[in-house]
Design an enzyme around this catalytic site. Structure first.
Site, PDB file in Angstrom:
ATOM      1  N   GLY A 244      16.771  17.711  48.143  1.00 37.83           N
ATOM      2  CA  GLY A 244      17.128  16.666  49.079  1.00 37.83           C
ATOM      3  C   GLY A 244      16.062  15.649  49.404  1.00 37.83           C
ATOM      4  N   PRO A 282      14.600  20.697  43.900  1.00 35.66           N
ATOM      5  CA  PRO A 282      14.576  19.238  43.824  1.00 35.66           C
ATOM      6  C   PRO A 282      15.383  18.706  42.641  1.00 35.66           C
ATOM      7  CG  PRO A 282      12.532  20.136  42.960  1.00 35.66           C
ATOM      8  CD  PRO A 282      13.330  21.308  43.487  1.00 35.66           C
ATOM      9  N   ARG A 284      16.711  14.709  42.662  1.00 36.64           N
ATOM     10  CA  ARG A 284      16.364  13.287  42.694  1.00 36.64           C
ATOM     11  C   ARG A 284      14.858  13.028  42.618  1.00 36.64           C
ATOM     12  NH1 ARG A 284      19.763   9.630  45.426  1.00 36.64           N
ATOM     13  NH2 ARG A 284      20.699  11.478  46.373  1.00 36.64           N
ATOM     14  N   ARG A 321      26.419   4.354  42.337  1.00 34.50           N
ATOM     15  CA  ARG A 321      25.832   4.595  43.660  1.00 34.50           C
ATOM     16  C   ARG A 321      26.037   3.431  44.633  1.00 34.50           C
ATOM     17  NH1 ARG A 321      21.076   5.207  44.639  1.00 34.50           N
ATOM     18  NH2 ARG A 321      21.265   6.719  46.315  1.00 34.50           N
ATOM     19  N   CYS A 352      36.776  -4.474  36.281  1.00 32.89           N
ATOM     20  CA  CYS A 352      37.801  -5.279  36.934  1.00 32.89           C
ATOM     21  C   CYS A 352      37.929  -4.932  38.416  1.00 32.89           C
ATOM     22  CB  CYS A 352      39.131  -5.083  36.225  1.00 32.89           C
ATOM     23  SG  CYS A 352      39.007  -5.382  34.468  1.00 32.89           S
ATOM     24  N   TYR A 382      21.383  10.545  39.416  1.00 30.61           N
ATOM     25  CA  TYR A 382      22.766  10.253  39.781  1.00 30.61           C
ATOM     26  C   TYR A 382      23.236   8.910  39.221  1.00 30.61           C
ATOM     27  CZ  TYR A 382      21.604  14.126  42.825  1.00 30.61           C
ATOM     28  OH  TYR A 382      21.179  15.337  43.279  1.00 30.61           O
TER      29      TYR A 382
HETATM   30  C1  PLP Z   1      22.310  18.289  44.897  1.00 28.72           C
HETATM   31  C2  PLP Z   1      21.659  19.560  45.267  1.00 28.72           C
HETATM   32  C3  PLP Z   1      20.281  19.684  45.165  1.00 28.72           C
HETATM   33  C4  PLP Z   1      19.380  18.541  44.769  1.00 28.72           C
HETATM   34  O1  PLP Z   1      19.414  17.500  45.662  1.00 28.72           O
HETATM   35  P1  PLP Z   1      18.430  16.246  45.454  1.00 28.72           P
HETATM   36  O2  PLP Z   1      18.729  15.396  46.619  1.00 28.72           O
HETATM   37  O3  PLP Z   1      18.779  15.611  44.176  1.00 28.72           O
HETATM   38  O4  PLP Z   1      17.037  16.776  45.468  1.00 28.72           O
HETATM   39  C5  PLP Z   1      19.716  20.907  45.448  1.00 28.72           C
HETATM   40  N1  PLP Z   1      20.478  21.969  45.830  1.00 28.72           N
HETATM   41  C6  PLP Z   1      21.806  21.880  45.927  1.00 28.72           C
HETATM   42  C7  PLP Z   1      22.574  23.073  46.319  1.00 28.72           C
HETATM   43  C8  PLP Z   1      22.443  20.688  45.662  1.00 28.72           C
HETATM   44  O5  PLP Z   1      23.769  20.598  45.777  1.00 28.72           O
END
Ligand code: PLP
Length: 423
Positions: A244, A282, A284, A321, A352, A382
């Site tokens: 996250g 991790p 992103r 996104r 379109c 993503y």
């Molecule tokens: C999407 C997700 C992540 C990774 O999230 P990022 O924001 O890309 O770091 C980690 N754990 C779970 C369970 C997720 O669904």
């Protein structure tokens, strides 16, 4: 607006004497000529450096790469080579990892609605553990065990009841969530008791993931505290604190580094008994700023007194996104990297839909023309993984660059690919 800051680009990005952008020692214009556009260009050394930073910060074996951020054979092999485990959330992601030659013993299975087939596939392949999300899933695991499959290691996904500062669609740790067992209404404790008394599963730990693109480290601190309090009452070995960590997409954004994130989590977990294994997931933060997307301008439409529309040869099919989350990006001309961005325009795709916007209100170098290349940085997460074939647009190719050379890791789709499912 002055020129776009190089810090948004992959580590190896450089600007030549002719003002042209190179990544991994290869000129972007050369990549566009060789592979066509739209094109995802990943700096392979940047990917490896972020994997190593995470392993250094959290310890070997404690980093699980969330494959949904960017998944293809080359990427999962790279993460595996760098010592990361892999988080897969569907049978399709697991299949992709196995197909790439990475063993299931390096994978963790996630998902809020895993089918019986997906669970069977994962257990039969020898998944490292499953993060169980619901009572229905516990039922399915018991069913599979009674039909002959071995006991499987599990963690339980706990919804800690924490609100985070991010987009509603990627906020996952609040009580009102489809994910996990709620702590606040007693479901988490019921699930723990049930798992501990079940002969079908071996409960090794608890898990939380509060959301994605989170910038405020105190959000992680708050969730970690809740999880540490719960974990301390249980006699388990593993605590997973999710992924996250946010990344900066635009000039005015600033995100914590992997090291700063690790510091916060280490502080929050320092009271745990020795031997507790704390992991993170991790996605992103490993891949986002490792890549750029290269487009070719197809039309320029100035509307006097309103705005200028610049259309490129991709759009919401390679980067959904903006339309999903209202996400912002910067854009630049890779032939004029230090030019002041004195013009403004809306950068749109070829689909379109009026919502097919890549950059709603972009600052660009003056007089962008048909045939020019445009580059959007920070598209490594993503983007390709959410790419689709809307309007039967072919998904772009993906190249890795490093040390002055490039290699194609995902080829561009062809018209034949677009009809291969038609009977
Ligand atoms: C999407 C997700 C992540 C990774 O999230 P990022 O924001 O890309 O770091 C980690 N754990 C779970 C369970 C997720 O669904």
């Amino acid at each position: 607006m002055s020129a776009i800051p190089l810090r948004l680009f992959p580590d190896s990005a450089s600007i030549g004497a002719d003002d042209a952008l190179s990544i991994g020692g290869v000129r972007v214009a050369e990549l566009a000529a060789q592979y066509g556009t739209p094109l995802f260009v990943y700096d392979e050394d940047h990917l490896r450096a972020r994997c190593r930073a995470a392993v250094n910060a959290f310890g070997a074996g404690n980093v699980v790469y969330a494959t949904k951020a960017f998944i293809c054979g080359a990427m999962v092999r790279l993460a595996h080579e760098e010592g990361l485990m892999l988080d897969v959330a569907t049978g399709g992601e697991l299949h992709t990892v196995l197909h790439a030659g990475v063993p299931a013993s390096s994978c963790v299975l996630h998902g809020n609605n895993k089918s019986l087939d997906e669970l069977r596939m994962a257990i039969a392949a020898g998944i490292h553990h499953i993060v169980v999300d619901s009572f229905d899933e516990l039922d399915r695991l018991e069913h599979l065990h009674s039909s002959g499959l071995p006991v499987v290691r599990i963690q339980l996904r706990i919804t800690p009841g924490v609100h985070v500062h991010t987009h509603e669609y990627v906020s996952t740790g609040q009580d009102d969530s489809k994910f996990g067992f709620n702590l606040n209404n007693g479901d988490a404790h019921k699930a723990i008791a049930r798992a501990q008394s079940s002969a079908a599963v071996d409960l090794i730990g608890i898990h939380c993931h509060i959301g994605s693109n989170v910038f405020a480290v105190d959000n992680f601190e708050e969730a970690s505290k809740v999880m540490v309090d719960l974990f301390s009452t249980l006699n388990l070995s593993d605590l997973t604190l999710g992924g996250g960590l946010g990344v900066a997409y635009t000039e005015n954004e600033e995100a914590p580094s992997i090291e700063q994130w690790a510091e916060v989590l280490q502080r929050a977990t320092q009271s745990l008994p020795a031997g507790s294994k704390v992991s993170v997931e991790p996605g992103r933060s490993i891949v986002a700023s490792a890549a750029v997307t290269v487009y070719t301008v197809g039309t320029v439409k100035p509307i006097e007194g309103i705005r200028t529309y610049i259309s490129v040869d991709g759009g919401m099919s390679d980067n959904p996104r903006p339309i999903m989350y209202g996400s912002g990006y910067e854009v630049c001309d890779p032939a004029r990297m230090s030019a002041d961005r004195t013009d403004s325009a809306r950068i749109v795709g070829k689909h379109c839909e009026s919502g097919d916007i890549l950059v709603e209100s972009a600052s660009v170098a003056p007089n962008v023309s048909v045939g020019d290349l445009l580059v959007t940085p920070v598209t490594g997460a993503y983007g390709y993984s959410m790419a689709n074939n809307y309007n039967k647009v072919m998904r772009p190719a993906v190249v890795f660059v490093s040390g002055g050379s490039s290699r194609l890791v995902v080829r561009r789709e062809t018209y034949d690919d677009l009809v291969r499912l038609d009977l």
